[in-house]
Design an enzyme around this catalytic site. Structure first.
Site, PDB file in Angstrom:
ATOM      1  CG  HIS A 123      -0.166  -0.095   2.533  1.00 45.83           C
ATOM      2  ND1 HIS A 123       0.337   1.006   3.189  1.00 45.83           N
ATOM      3  CD2 HIS A 123       0.163  -1.156   3.283  1.00 45.83           C
ATOM      4  CE1 HIS A 123       0.937   0.627   4.300  1.00 45.83           C
ATOM      5  NE2 HIS A 123       0.848  -0.697   4.378  1.00 45.83           N
ATOM      6  CG  ASP A 124      -0.386   4.232   1.459  1.00 49.65           C
ATOM      7  OD1 ASP A 124      -1.220   5.059   1.062  1.00 49.65           O
ATOM      8  OD2 ASP A 124      -0.621   3.412   2.378  1.00 49.65           O
ATOM      9  N   GLY A 141       5.073  -1.162   2.562  1.00 46.87           N
ATOM     10  CA  GLY A 141       4.242   0.017   2.399  1.00 46.87           C
ATOM     11  C   GLY A 141       5.012   1.323   2.395  1.00 46.87           C
TER      12      GLY A 141
END
Length: 267
Positions: A123-124, A141
């Site tokens: 994520h991100d 992440g």
């Protein structure tokens, strides 16, 4: 909209999905939620694409890949985050790319990247262009990876790590610290030299490669503390574009950079 002969009858496609021209979708593929797939993309059998997700043109998603699933984050609470994918990327078998959290709201992948079997983008993350992620490469992440980076097989990046342009992480290695442009790392947080071959292949001029070699020795071989090494680089080599790029990157490294651990290693 693609003709029905390009979409296998066993594929499950959400009514929210928008398909560009000449999109091919294989058997048992599942496209769920608000997904926009650009022209010329090929979605292989048993692939799962979960929106919100946008994908540009000419991407290839191989069997069993999963793009856009929920992030592996304990505080994620089903916020409507997303994945943005550019053009010309290849996602081989069982690649996973997770959407963002409320920290940045999206995971972003640029153009012409190659994700080999079982590689993972968390994520991100922000991925640049023309990067290669070999089999089993793991990106945690919030990582940021610039253009033409190579992560070798079964390598790993800790969360929030930044990797500069044309950097190289060797197989079965890991980094918890930022990796400056043009640098090669091996083992755990260990700098081993300069990615000369990668620079040559990318068309970096020979004089700039020589300057990067000099910068390597100043940064990692002369025993200087980092602020003193950066000051020396700016004084002696600031006019060289590759050195200016290295200095600017390192000055924005809150995690610090790795040292050379073996004094026998040369650039």
């Amino acid at each position: 909209m693609p003709t029905t002969d390009r979409i296998h009858p066993t594929a499950v496609i959400s009514s929210q999905t928008i398909l560009g021209e000449d999109v091919h979708i294989g058997p048992y593929a599942v496209i769920e939620g608000p997904v926009c797939i650009g022209p010329g993309c090929v979605i292989g059998p048993h692939a799962y694409i979960c929106g919100p997700l946008t994908m540009g043109a000419r991407n290839t998603v191989h069997a069993g890949a999963i793009l856009g699933e929920r992030p592996q984050h304990m505080k994620y609470n089903d916020e409507e985050t997303c994945v943005e994918i550019g053009d010309g990327n290849t996602f081989r078998e069982h690649v996973t790319v997770h959407r963002g959290t409320s920290h940045s709201w999206k995971t972003v992948i640029g153009n012409n990247n190659y994700f080999m079997v079982n590689s993972h983008i968390a994520h991100d993350c922000h991925i640049g262009n023309r990067c290669i992620f070999a089999n089993g490469a793991l990106v945690a992440g919030h990582c940021s990876i610039e253009d033409n980076v190579n992560l070798s097989g079964n390598s790993a990046l800790h969360q929030f790590v930044r990797v500069g342009r044309l950097a190289f992480l060797s197989g079965c290695s890991a980094s918890t610290k930022d990796i400056p442009p043009f640098v090669m790392c091996q083992n755990i947080d260990t700098v081993v030299g300069i990615n000369v071959i990668g620079m040559r292949r990318a068309g970096v001029p020979a004089d700039q490669i020589t300057a990067v070699r000099q910068a390597y020795h100043i940064l990692f071989r002369q025993g200087l503390v980092l602020p003193a090494a950066l000051a020396k680089l700016e004084q002696e080599l600031a006019q060289v574009p590759t050195i200016a790029e290295m200095v600017a990157f390192i000055r924005q490294c809150p995690k610090g950079i790795s040292p050379v651990r073996d004094r026998r290693i040369a650039a």
